[in-house]
Write a protein that holds these residues in place. Structure first.
Motif, short mmCIF file in Angstrom:
data_model
loop_
_atom_site.label_atom_id
_atom_site.label_comp_id
_atom_site.label_asym_id
_atom_site.label_seq_id
_atom_site.Cartn_x
_atom_site.Cartn_y
_atom_site.Cartn_z
N GLY A 1 -52.89 -13.26 -79.62
CA GLY A 1 -53.37 -12.55 -81.05
C GLY A 1 -54.50 -11.70 -80.89
N ILE A 2 -54.34 -11.00 -79.79
CA ILE A 2 -55.67 -9.91 -79.51
C ILE A 2 -55.15 -8.55 -80.32
CG2 ILE A 2 -56.69 -8.38 -77.79
CD1 ILE A 2 -56.19 -10.74 -75.89
N PRO A 3 -56.26 -7.85 -81.06
CA PRO A 3 -55.77 -6.69 -81.77
C PRO A 3 -55.44 -5.65 -80.61
CG PRO A 3 -57.77 -7.84 -82.64
CD PRO A 3 -57.40 -8.59 -81.49
N GLU A 4 -54.60 -4.77 -81.01
CA GLU A 4 -54.19 -3.84 -80.30
C GLU A 4 -55.53 -2.56 -79.78
OE1 GLU A 4 -50.43 -1.24 -80.89
OE2 GLU A 4 -50.38 -2.69 -82.75
N ASN A 5 -56.61 -2.69 -80.92
CA ASN A 5 -57.54 -1.83 -80.45
C ASN A 5 -58.49 -2.49 -79.64
OD1 ASN A 5 -58.69 -3.52 -82.68
ND2 ASN A 5 -59.13 -2.20 -83.80
N ALA A 6 -58.32 -3.77 -79.30
CA ALA A 6 -59.33 -4.42 -78.58
C ALA A 6 -58.67 -4.66 -76.98
CB ALA A 6 -59.59 -6.01 -79.19
N TYR A 7 -57.68 -4.22 -76.62
CA TYR A 7 -56.87 -4.34 -75.46
C TYR A 7 -57.64 -3.61 -74.24
CZ TYR A 7 -52.29 -5.27 -77.55
OH TYR A 7 -51.19 -6.08 -78.23
N GLY A 8 -58.51 -2.60 -74.70
CA GLY A 8 -59.40 -1.82 -73.66
C GLY A 8 -60.62 -2.77 -73.22
N LYS A 9 -61.03 -3.40 -74.25
CA LYS A 9 -62.20 -4.19 -74.00
C LYS A 9 -61.78 -5.56 -73.30
CE LYS A 9 -65.48 -6.80 -76.86
NZ LYS A 9 -66.19 -7.01 -78.41
N MET A 10 -60.74 -6.01 -73.69
CA MET A 10 -60.11 -7.11 -72.62
C MET A 10 -59.82 -6.71 -71.55
SD MET A 10 -59.67 -10.42 -73.21
CE MET A 10 -58.89 -12.04 -72.51
N ASP A 11 -59.35 -5.55 -71.16
CA ASP A 11 -58.88 -5.42 -69.81
C ASP A 11 -60.09 -5.01 -69.03
OD1 ASP A 11 -56.57 -4.30 -68.20
OD2 ASP A 11 -57.68 -2.51 -68.09
N LYS A 12 -61.39 -4.81 -69.53
CA LYS A 12 -62.52 -4.61 -68.61
C LYS A 12 -62.87 -5.84 -67.85
CE LYS A 12 -64.53 -0.86 -71.33
NZ LYS A 12 -65.91 -0.48 -72.00
N ASN B 1 -53.66 -12.67 -87.47
CA ASN B 1 -55.11 -12.54 -86.74
C ASN B 1 -55.31 -11.28 -85.96
OD1 ASN B 1 -57.61 -14.07 -85.44
ND2 ASN B 1 -56.62 -13.10 -83.84
N ALA B 2 -54.22 -10.64 -85.36
CA ALA B 2 -54.21 -9.54 -84.74
C ALA B 2 -54.55 -8.37 -85.68
CB ALA B 2 -52.77 -9.24 -83.78
N TYR B 3 -53.95 -8.40 -86.87
CA TYR B 3 -54.39 -7.39 -87.72
C TYR B 3 -55.66 -7.54 -88.36
CZ TYR B 3 -53.85 -4.85 -92.25
OH TYR B 3 -54.15 -4.05 -93.20
N LEU B 4 -56.18 -8.73 -88.84
CA LEU B 4 -57.41 -8.81 -89.47
C LEU B 4 -58.51 -8.67 -88.42
CD1 LEU B 4 -56.61 -11.87 -91.64
CD2 LEU B 4 -56.73 -9.66 -92.37
N ALA B 5 -58.33 -8.97 -87.14
CA ALA B 5 -59.37 -8.86 -86.17
C ALA B 5 -59.53 -7.52 -85.79
CB ALA B 5 -59.18 -9.71 -85.04
N GLY B 6 -58.28 -6.76 -85.90
CA GLY B 6 -58.63 -5.28 -85.62
C GLY B 6 -59.13 -4.42 -86.90
N MET B 7 -58.98 -5.04 -87.95
CA MET B 7 -60.05 -4.30 -88.90
C MET B 7 -61.45 -4.70 -88.79
SD MET B 7 -57.59 -3.02 -90.88
CE MET B 7 -58.28 -2.73 -92.60
N ASP B 8 -61.60 -6.02 -88.63
CA ASP B 8 -63.05 -6.28 -88.07
C ASP B 8 -63.15 -7.67 -87.45
OD1 ASP B 8 -66.04 -7.35 -88.40
OD2 ASP B 8 -66.05 -6.18 -90.40
N PRO B 9 -63.81 -7.60 -86.18
CA PRO B 9 -63.85 -8.99 -85.44
C PRO B 9 -64.21 -10.24 -86.16
CG PRO B 9 -64.63 -6.94 -84.24
CD PRO B 9 -64.36 -6.63 -85.50
#
Length: 410
Positions: free
Chosen positions: A131-142, A367-375
């Motif tokens: 359920g990780i948002p697409e715009n947080a992939y870079g953050k998780m990849d670190k 969750n992926a949608y809502l967290a992508g809008m605002d964590p």
């Protein structure tokens, strides 16, 4: 013929061609057919970005072609294929979610709990973030970069052991043989299975197939084979030959690959920071053998470790399913489908998902949608927990969002 060509493009080595093929295939499908959708899900499809013969685009199409209403892709140690998978799921009208698998180290105070995770090595446990948002992939990849580096070090040690044991085959090169066919250059993970597949290909090249291969394994390498394994390797029509041999070698060879330094709280922390949730892929055999006592011990352990849910194949725990799902809900934990696909022999669909698994899967999509809008608005975001303190209410709201998104994608 055009359709077949487009389907083949989905497994092309170039991402751009895969996506263009998916767009054309989607338009063709909408003109030609009315899709029959089952309330079914396959939650743990692996892609070529970890270990699988399928690209993310092909994985999405397989879900569509099997009539699945939703599908989850989980690659070990990487999210590099996530955007492609979700893009093609949207094109084909499948509700998709993306996760990442990760083997973590249990802190010393919890190592007495290792018997709960019986299929894992000693002090380690395999988990998946979902359920990780697409715009947080870079953050998780670190966070995942160091994990992939650890795995590469282990892979090279495994290969050195293999080259020592299989000297008559010639030296297997990490760069030329193991990395061939991986997506490492695109941020994909290289796993132990890639090393074993390189060995399988070299064994076939040098020893041949059929009786010659069986004789080489049993007489030269002194590897015992079961009747089923021998039958697979003797079959001239076995289209899964390389993957079957890879699986056999992985099971039979004892290699040292037990180096993991990231502790479980670091993984759960990184997942929450990225807006996702953490799941334990259940070993269904443990449930069958341990029954209700095991289920109680497992759930108590997961709560202590701040894990948010369990992935499982409902058809594999039929006798204990009502008790398992009741206990999950009582403890505020999710349950999602855990059908694991990483080989041409694995079956994409094994049975209908339960109402709880369906509810939780759509909640992950929401969750992926809502967290992508605002964590802050993630399932375990501070604003959400304040607004919806009851787990059941939160699950209902996030499920509704996920189902609305799925309806829009049809």
């Amino acid at each position: 013929m055009l359709r077949d060509d487009l389907i083949l493009k989905l497994n092309d080595t170039k991402k751009k061609k895969r996506l263009s093929g998916a767009v054309k295939l989607g338009k063709l499908i909408k003109k030609e057919e009315k899709r029959k959708v089952r309330r079914a899900c396959c939650g743990f499809i692996h892609s070529a970005y970890s270990f699988s013969p399928y690209t993310p685009a092909m994985a999405a199409y397989m879900a569509y072609n099997n009539g699945l209403s939703c599908a989850g892709m989980v690659d070990t140690g990487t999210l590099a294929g996530g955007e492609e998978f979700l893009s093609v799921c949207r094109i084909l009208g499948v509700s998709g979610a993306v996760g990442v698998g990760y083997t973590t180290l249990l802190p010393k105070p919890y190592r007495k709990l290792c018997n709960i995770f019986s299929r894992d090595y000693k002090h380690f446990v395999y988990l998946a973030a979902f359920g990780i948002p697409e715009n947080a992939y870079g953050k998780m990849d670190k966070f995942l970069i160091s994990y992939r580096a650890e795995r590469e070090e282990c892979n090279r040690k495994i290969l050195a052991q293999i080259n020592s044991q299989f000297r008559g085959l010639g030296v297997i090169s990490y760069e030329e043989d193991v990395l061939e066919g991986t997506k490492a250059i695109e941020g994909g993970a290289v796993t132990r299975s890639h090393v074993m597949l390189a060995l399988a290909k070299r064994v076939i090249k040098m020893a041949g197939t059929g009786t010659a291969l069986v004789d080489y394994l049993t007489k030269v390498q002194k590897i015992s084979l079961s009747t089923r394994e021998e039958k697979l390797l003797l079959s001239a029509s076995n289209i899964n030959y390389e993957y079957d041999l890879c699986a056999i070698l992985t099971k039979k060879l004892k290699v040292d690959d037990e180096k993991y330094t990231s502790k479980i709280h670091q993984f759960t922390g990184a997942t929450l920071a990225a807006g996702g949730l953490v799941f334990y892929p259940l070993n269904e055999k443990d449930v069958v053998e341990g029954g209700e006592k095991y289920i109680d011990e497992l759930i108590a352990t997961l709560k202590q470790l701040s894990v948010h849910g369990v992935a499982y194949q409902a058809t594999s725990v039929t006798a204990h399913l009502p008790y398992l799902e009741d206990r999950l809900l009582e403890n505020g934990l999710m349950g999602i489908d855990g059908n694991n696909i990483h080989s041409t022999r694995d079956v994409l669909f094994t049975g209908m998902m339960t109402p709880l698994q369906e509810k939780c899967f759509y909640a992950l999509v929401g969750n992926a949608y809502l967290a992508g809008m605002d964590p802050m608005d993630a399932f375990y975001g501070p604003r959400t927990e304040s607004r919806l303190p009851a787990f059941s209410d939160r699950l209902r709201v996030f499920e509704e969002v996920g189902k609305k998104l799925a309806k829009e994608a049809e």
